[in-house]
Design a protein around this motif. Structure first.
Motif, PDB file in Angstrom:
ATOM      1  N   TYR A   1      -7.450   4.722  -3.730  1.00 51.65           N
ATOM      2  CA  TYR A   1      -6.801   3.987  -4.806  1.00 51.65           C
ATOM      3  C   TYR A   1      -6.882   4.701  -6.151  1.00 51.65           C
ATOM      4  O   TYR A   1      -6.188   4.336  -7.102  1.00 51.65           O
TER       5      TYR A   1
ATOM      6  N   THR B   1      -7.222   6.293   2.929  1.00 55.56           N
ATOM      7  CA  THR B   1      -7.071   5.343   1.835  1.00 55.56           C
ATOM      8  C   THR B   1      -7.711   5.883   0.565  1.00 55.56           C
ATOM      9  O   THR B   1      -8.863   6.329   0.595  1.00 55.56           O
TER      10      THR B   1
ATOM     11  N   GLN C   1      -2.277   4.349   0.676  1.00 58.26           N
ATOM     12  CA  GLN C   1      -2.663   4.704   2.038  1.00 58.26           C
ATOM     13  C   GLN C   1      -1.602   5.630   2.631  1.00 58.26           C
ATOM     14  O   GLN C   1      -0.407   5.447   2.395  1.00 58.26           O
TER      15      GLN C   1
ATOM     16  N   ALA D   1     -15.939   2.455  -4.385  1.00 53.68           N
ATOM     17  CA  ALA D   1     -14.500   2.509  -4.594  1.00 53.68           C
ATOM     18  C   ALA D   1     -13.953   3.894  -4.278  1.00 53.68           C
ATOM     19  O   ALA D   1     -14.642   4.905  -4.406  1.00 53.68           O
TER      20      ALA D   1
ATOM     21  N   THR E   1       0.803  -1.233   0.000  1.00 52.57           N
ATOM     22  CA  THR E   1       0.000   0.000   0.000  1.00 52.57           C
ATOM     23  C   THR E   1       0.828   1.272   0.000  1.00 52.57           C
ATOM     24  O   THR E   1       0.289   2.361  -0.213  1.00 52.57           O
TER      25      THR E   1
ATOM     26  N   ARG F   1     -11.522   6.464   2.142  1.00 51.26           N
ATOM     27  CA  ARG F   1     -11.894   5.835   3.404  1.00 51.26           C
ATOM     28  C   ARG F   1     -10.952   6.358   4.475  1.00 51.26           C
ATOM     29  O   ARG F   1      -9.749   6.548   4.224  1.00 51.26           O
TER      30      ARG F   1
ATOM     31  N   GLU G   1      -9.544   5.155   7.928  1.00 46.15           N
ATOM     32  CA  GLU G   1      -9.510   3.843   8.553  1.00 46.15           C
ATOM     33  C   GLU G   1      -8.616   3.823   9.781  1.00 46.15           C
ATOM     34  O   GLU G   1      -7.868   4.772  10.051  1.00 46.15           O
TER      35      GLU G   1
ATOM     36  N   ASP H   1      -9.612  -0.792  -6.385  1.00 47.23           N
ATOM     37  CA  ASP H   1      -9.753  -0.771  -4.934  1.00 47.23           C
ATOM     38  C   ASP H   1     -10.102  -2.177  -4.461  1.00 47.23           C
ATOM     39  O   ASP H   1     -11.155  -2.711  -4.824  1.00 47.23           O
ATOM     40  N   PRO H   2      -9.264  -2.805  -3.638  1.00 44.67           N
ATOM     41  CA  PRO H   2      -9.529  -4.183  -3.234  1.00 44.67           C
ATOM     42  C   PRO H   2     -10.661  -4.340  -2.232  1.00 44.67           C
ATOM     43  O   PRO H   2     -11.143  -5.457  -2.021  1.00 44.67           O
ATOM     44  N   ASP H   3     -11.102  -3.239  -1.605  1.00 50.15           N
ATOM     45  CA  ASP H   3     -12.135  -3.354  -0.570  1.00 50.15           C
ATOM     46  C   ASP H   3     -13.036  -2.126  -0.596  1.00 50.15           C
ATOM     47  O   ASP H   3     -12.993  -1.297   0.314  1.00 50.15           O
ATOM     48  N   PRO H   4     -13.861  -1.975  -1.630  1.00 51.97           N
ATOM     49  CA  PRO H   4     -14.646  -0.752  -1.783  1.00 51.97           C
ATOM     50  C   PRO H   4     -15.592  -0.456  -0.622  1.00 51.97           C
ATOM     51  O   PRO H   4     -15.786   0.698  -0.251  1.00 51.97           O
ATOM     52  N   GLY H   5     -16.206  -1.491  -0.051  1.00 57.06           N
ATOM     53  CA  GLY H   5     -17.124  -1.264   1.055  1.00 57.06           C
ATOM     54  C   GLY H   5     -18.423  -0.616   0.601  1.00 57.06           C
ATOM     55  O   GLY H   5     -18.675  -0.409  -0.595  1.00 57.06           O
TER      56      GLY H   5
END
Length: 497
Positions: free
Chosen positions: A336, A334, A226, A349, A131, A320, A322, A341-345
């Motif tokens: 990207y 965070t 990040q 994204a 990251t 994000r 975090e 983005d590996p973890d958009p939530g």
């Protein structure tokens, strides 16, 4: 422009305006019934924090003579903030706290200085391979217990080493329980996005770039996804474009507005009730916003709270906010961008707001009325439009008049292909042509004012130089001061609860 030169000169040079001007200012009466900012600014000011005073020398990233970071972006009276320091050699250092404001033209007030504390050289962390995250784990050097009597404001911690070096880190003292006419939000998430500490030719990264193996500044391949608040700000410790915020702060406090302060992280964490404020000012370069931040701002407008964005390129990237690796909340930003983005939530994204979802539904113009459209190759004039509007009253300006060099660095404009605020009347107060320095051709800058059916206003200046024109000595413009005062008078008229 380096952070030291701008930040230090902007505060240190503020006395050029003189106290004679201040004496003629009519203080706005606070609708809350009290305004501690006016009394606070009668205290004796000081410029002793500036590197160079008493023979001190500005620290730098390569030698790291003295640097530090704070455990939080903001805290309230009765709470505490830890400061984590390192020095290039084991020695005694002090931490002095200054509140930024007007203070008779001095620009800051000294509040407290720690006893000497022992500081040692620390290990400089390597960037995370996946990251690019750079996070320090330095021990606590000194803890500030915030007195109940301290007034909300933008503050500086000033780190001074026994061998004469100096650096800084900013933070906010908030007062979320006190209702105030104005809340000023300081853009700490954007500060961190641009922070390239350590700028040492090897390790440093931000959300834009990093160093190549040969020590040159690279671009996207070298950047981080990040960035951490657990590190100093690069160079002397003043964030990128910090002077936009300090100029807005000094202007508001000289004018005597009933103002409290917050960091952008406070908005993300939901620590503030927007209904407690008549108007909310976003003072500077406020580019990086989480979904929680944007939801908070949209809810504020829906509840009848006015918004004023004094800069440009606002709400451009979705982020994000975090937890750190040891689960301390809101310590990592965070984003990207164009990478996957590996973890958009739930928020989607971390990319440009205008590209999230279909048909640009999340474009920032839907809230702001305008959005970022380019970078002027050089400063150009703001070209006035709608000069008969109350916004320009008393400035003496007419349509097509020009305010020199006001459009600079980054600019906003209206885009007919993007969403616009619903059920709102929009007035474009400028129409300023410029050439984009990124080769994207001729662009138009617009200063915008939107008013919804309930009378709630959303103002966007659309240029970096607007807040500087309020009080930075080399940029002061009386017409922008008057227009901004007109805006605040309109926003603060007629609402008492």
């Amino acid at each position: 422009m380096g952070a030291l030169g701008i930040g230090a000169v902007a505060v240190a040079g503020y006395q050029l305006r003189g106290e004679a001007e201040s004496a003629d200012i009519q203080r706005p009466e606070a609708s809350t019934g009290k305004n501690p900012v006016v009394d606070e600014n009668t205290a004796t000011g000081s410029q002793e924090w500036v590197a160079g005073h008493d023979g001190t020398v500005a620290a730098n990233d390569k030698a790291a003579q003295i640097q530090g970071y704070a455990s939080t972006t903001s805290a309230g009276p009765g709470e505490s903030i830890d400061f984590h320091l390192w020095s290039h050699t084991a020695q005694a250092c002090t931490v002095a706290i200054y509140r930024l404001g007007h203070y008779g033209g001095q620009g800051a007030r000294h509040l407290v200085t720690s006893d000497p504390v022992d500081v040692e050289a620390r290990t400089r962390p390597e960037a995370d391979a996946a990251t690019g995250l750079i996070a320090c784990d330095w021990p606590v050097s000194w803890t500030l217990e915030i007195p109940e009597t301290w007034v909300s404001g933008l503050h500086l911690a000033v780190f001074t080493s026994d061998d004469g070096f100096r650096s800084y880190t900013p933070f906010v003292i908030r007062e979320p329980k006190r209702r105030s006419d104005v809340l000023m939000v300081i853009p700490f998430t954007t500060y961190q996005a641009y922070n390239m500490w350590p700028s040492d030719g090897r390790i440093g990264k931000n959300l834009y770039k990093g160093f190549t193996p040969d020590g040159k500044i690279g671009g996207n391949p070298e950047r981080a996804f990040q960035v951490s608040f657990d590190r100093p700000y690069a160079h002397v410790g003043l964030p990128s474009w910090f002077e936009m915020d300090t100029s807005a702060v000094r202007w508001a406090e000289e004018a005597g507005y009933d103002v409290t302060y917050a960091s952008s992280v406070d908005l993300h964490e939901g620590l503030l009730d927007a209904s407690r404020y008549t108007a909310i000012i976003f003072s500077g370069h406020d580019e990086y916003w989480s979904k929680d931040m944007r939801d908070w701002a949209e809810e504020a407008v829906a509840a009848g709270t006015h918004l004023a964005f004094f800069g440009s390129n606002n709400i451009y990237f979705h982020i994000r906010v975090e937890a750190s690796g040891d689960d301390r909340q809101s310590r990592v930003v965070t984003c990207y961008k164009q990478d996957e983005d590996p973890d958009p939530g739930a928020g989607g994204a971390t990319e440009r707001w205008r590209t999230i979802g279909k048909k640009h539904r999340q474009a920032e113009q839907g809230l702001l009325g305008v959005q970022y459209n380019g970078m002027p190759a050089q400063p150009v004039p703001l070209v006035v439009r709608e000069s008969k509007h109350w916004f320009w009253a008393g400035t003496g300006l007419r349509d097509d008049d020009q305010i020199p060099d006001l459009i600079a660095v980054e600019a906003d404009g209206f885009d007919d292909s993007m969403p616009r605020p619903e059920n709102a009347e929009q007035t474009l107060l400028s129409e300023s042509p410029y050439s984009d320095r990124m080769g994207r051709g001729r662009r138009i800058q617009n200063t915008s004012l939107c008013q919804d059916g309930a009378g709630t206003l959303v103002f966007v200046a659309g240029t970096f130089h607007w807040p500087l024109a309020l009080s930075a000595p080399e940029h002061v413009n009386t017409q922008i001061q008057r227009a901004t005062t007109n805006l605040m008078t309109k926003m603060l008229t007629g609402r008492s609860s």
